[in-house]
Write an enzyme that holds these catalytic residues in place. Structure first.
Site, PDB file in Angstrom:
ATOM      1  N   ASP A  26       0.870  -1.183   0.000  1.00  0.00           N
ATOM      2  CA  ASP A  26       0.000   0.000   0.000  1.00  0.00           C
ATOM      3  C   ASP A  26       0.904   1.228   0.000  1.00  0.00           C
ATOM      4  O   ASP A  26       2.104   1.135   0.288  1.00  0.00           O
ATOM      5  CB  ASP A  26      -0.884  -0.004   1.252  1.00  0.00           C
ATOM      6  CG  ASP A  26      -1.769   1.222   1.315  1.00  0.00           C
ATOM      7  OD1 ASP A  26      -2.479   1.502   0.327  1.00  0.00           O
ATOM      8  OD2 ASP A  26      -1.742   1.948   2.331  1.00  0.00           O
ATOM      9  N   SER A  27       0.315   2.378  -0.298  1.00  0.00           N
ATOM     10  CA  SER A  27       1.070   3.620  -0.251  1.00  0.00           C
ATOM     11  C   SER A  27       1.553   3.927   1.165  1.00  0.00           C
ATOM     12  O   SER A  27       2.487   4.697   1.347  1.00  0.00           O
ATOM     13  CB  SER A  27       0.182   4.758  -0.735  1.00  0.00           C
ATOM     14  OG  SER A  27      -1.027   4.760   0.006  1.00  0.00           O
ATOM     15  N   CYS A  47     -11.295   3.101  -0.722  1.00  0.00           N
ATOM     16  CA  CYS A  47      -9.996   3.589  -0.229  1.00  0.00           C
ATOM     17  C   CYS A  47      -9.666   2.798   1.028  1.00  0.00           C
ATOM     18  O   CYS A  47     -10.563   2.498   1.828  1.00  0.00           O
ATOM     19  CB  CYS A  47     -10.087   5.081   0.099  1.00  0.00           C
ATOM     20  SG  CYS A  47      -8.594   5.740   0.868  1.00  0.00           S
ATOM     21  N   HIS A  53      -8.435   3.581   3.767  1.00  0.00           N
ATOM     22  CA  HIS A  53      -8.695   4.201   5.066  1.00  0.00           C
ATOM     23  C   HIS A  53     -10.181   4.230   5.459  1.00  0.00           C
ATOM     24  O   HIS A  53     -10.503   4.354   6.625  1.00  0.00           O
ATOM     25  CB  HIS A  53      -8.197   5.652   5.050  1.00  0.00           C
ATOM     26  CG  HIS A  53      -6.715   5.785   5.068  1.00  0.00           C
ATOM     27  ND1 HIS A  53      -5.913   5.255   4.091  1.00  0.00           N
ATOM     28  CD2 HIS A  53      -5.876   6.402   5.948  1.00  0.00           C
ATOM     29  CE1 HIS A  53      -4.645   5.544   4.367  1.00  0.00           C
ATOM     30  NE2 HIS A  53      -4.604   6.237   5.483  1.00  0.00           N
ATOM     31  N   GLU A  86      -5.930   9.199   9.712  1.00  0.00           N
ATOM     32  CA  GLU A  86      -4.557   9.145  10.220  1.00  0.00           C
ATOM     33  C   GLU A  86      -4.400   9.941  11.516  1.00  0.00           C
ATOM     34  O   GLU A  86      -3.476   9.713  12.281  1.00  0.00           O
ATOM     35  CB  GLU A  86      -3.567   9.602   9.144  1.00  0.00           C
ATOM     36  CG  GLU A  86      -3.653   8.682   7.946  1.00  0.00           C
ATOM     37  CD  GLU A  86      -2.354   8.457   7.210  1.00  0.00           C
ATOM     38  OE1 GLU A  86      -1.398   9.206   7.429  1.00  0.00           O
ATOM     39  OE2 GLU A  86      -2.324   7.512   6.396  1.00  0.00           O
ATOM     40  N   CYS A 101      -3.804  -0.944  -2.043  1.00  0.00           N
ATOM     41  CA  CYS A 101      -4.101   0.469  -2.277  1.00  0.00           C
ATOM     42  C   CYS A 101      -5.085   0.624  -3.436  1.00  0.00           C
ATOM     43  O   CYS A 101      -4.833   0.120  -4.537  1.00  0.00           O
ATOM     44  CB  CYS A 101      -2.784   1.173  -2.602  1.00  0.00           C
ATOM     45  SG  CYS A 101      -2.946   2.918  -2.939  1.00  0.00           S
TER      46      CYS A 101
HETATM   47  N1  DGL Z   1      -4.025   3.828   0.057  1.00  0.00           N
HETATM   48  C1  DGL Z   1      -4.694   4.899  -0.638  1.00  0.00           C
HETATM   49  C2  DGL Z   1      -5.932   4.338  -1.344  1.00  0.00           C
HETATM   50  O1  DGL Z   1      -6.473   3.308  -0.985  1.00  0.00           O
HETATM   51  C3  DGL Z   1      -5.069   6.036   0.288  1.00  0.00           C
HETATM   52  C4  DGL Z   1      -3.887   6.829   0.766  1.00  0.00           C
HETATM   53  C5  DGL Z   1      -3.133   7.516  -0.358  1.00  0.00           C
HETATM   54  O2  DGL Z   1      -3.651   8.478  -0.960  1.00  0.00           O
HETATM   55  O3  DGL Z   1      -2.038   7.074  -0.646  1.00  0.00           O
HETATM   56  O4  DGL Z   1      -6.378   4.913  -2.304  1.00  0.00           O
END
Ligand code: DGL
Length: 270
Positions: free
Chosen positions: A10-11, A184, A186, A152, A73
């Site tokens: 993931d990012s 997403c 989060h 976050e 992600c």
């Molecule tokens: N992991 C990203 C997503 O699911 C969210 C956080 C980011 O913007 O990197 O799109």
């Protein structure tokens, strides 16, 4: 092959929602997680940049010997899944298709809402996949950029979260959708607040759906780990482990150990 780990990237920290679901449904699997915390967020970057970063993350995990790769992600799944599938000799699973399949199963009136980062919404990956699978579905999308920092910061419920949810979801609520994809990593943490506002609307959590798909794939390929012990979890991050640990423990609701800092640049030259 069976004993090899599952790779998840993931990012940043958000993909832990996916790791959590995978470890629930596949408790004997060893999991390796990579969070590209030095370059998060991906959600505000161009497709070209997200593809470049995603390939680096995928290569890192591939070199660790993973048997399948899960792109946790949504942003990365939206724009780079094809590029990763073309480059890797192992199965690559993104979160878009599992989320879409689940939404198609639950919608009764054929109107589906999608929320995600700006990059995910701009890519139109969700609407395209929905139209591909069921062309007569009506889709309404909305980018919710403040949801990621909100989560976050650990602000998951209460007045601030409620106001931001209302601000972003007002139009969607009026649009007549009966199903909303949380597109997403989060957003599952905001589920309670989103559900309270989107009363009566079915929320689809792509983290849950992707874990089912991973199990099915391992089963079909005959590579489910049949060891009796619980699986191990190893975490790699590209920035300091401290912030990852702090926020990650909110995501997983438990202590996180085994976090190692890596440089994807250095790994590339190995
Ligand atoms: N992991 C990203 C997503 O699911 C969210 C956080 C980011 O913007 O990197 O799109």
């Amino acid at each position: 092959m069976k004993q090899k780990p599952i790779g998840i990237f993931d990012s940043g920290v958000g993909g832990l929602t996916v790791l959590k679901e995978i470890s629930k449904i596949l408790p004997n699997e060893d999991l390796i997680y990579l969070g590209d915390t030095a370059r998060v967020p991906y959600g505000i970057r161009s497709a070209e940049t997200v593809i470049k970063y995603s390939i680096e993350c995928a290569n890192f995990l591939f070199k660790k010997g993973v048997k399948v790769l899960v792109v946790a992600c949504n942003t990365s799944s939206s724009v780079s899944l094809q590029a990763l599938k073309e480059r890797l000799p192992i199965s690559v699973i993104g979160v878009i298709e599992p989320g879409v399949k689940a939404a198609l199963k639950v919608t009764k009136n054929g109107k589906i809402g999608i929320i995600g980062t700006e990059a995910t919404i701009m890519s139109e990956a969700y609407p395209k996949k929905i139209k591909e699978m069921k062309p007569d579905i009506q889709v309404v999308s909305k980018a919710c950029p403040l949801f990621v920092p909100l989560v976050e910061e650990g602000i998951l419920e209460g007045i601030i979260a409620e106001l931001i949810v209302e601000r972003y979801l007002k139009e969607l609520k009026k649009s007549g959708i009966d199903t909303l994809i949380l597109g997403c990593t989060h957003y599952p943490l905001l589920k309670k607040t989103i559900q309270k506002y989107m009363d009566g609307i079915q929320l689809v959590d792509s983290a849950e759906e992707v874990s089912r798909e991973v199990k099915e794939l391992l089963y079909n390929q005959g590579i489910i780990n049949d060891k009796k012990d619980s699986g191990t979890k190893t975490f790699y991050v590209t920035d300091s482990p401290d912030r990852f640990r702090k926020i990650g423990e909110i995501f997983l609701n438990c202590k996180i150990e085994n976090i190692f800092k890596v440089s994807l640049e250095e790994e590339k030259t190995k």
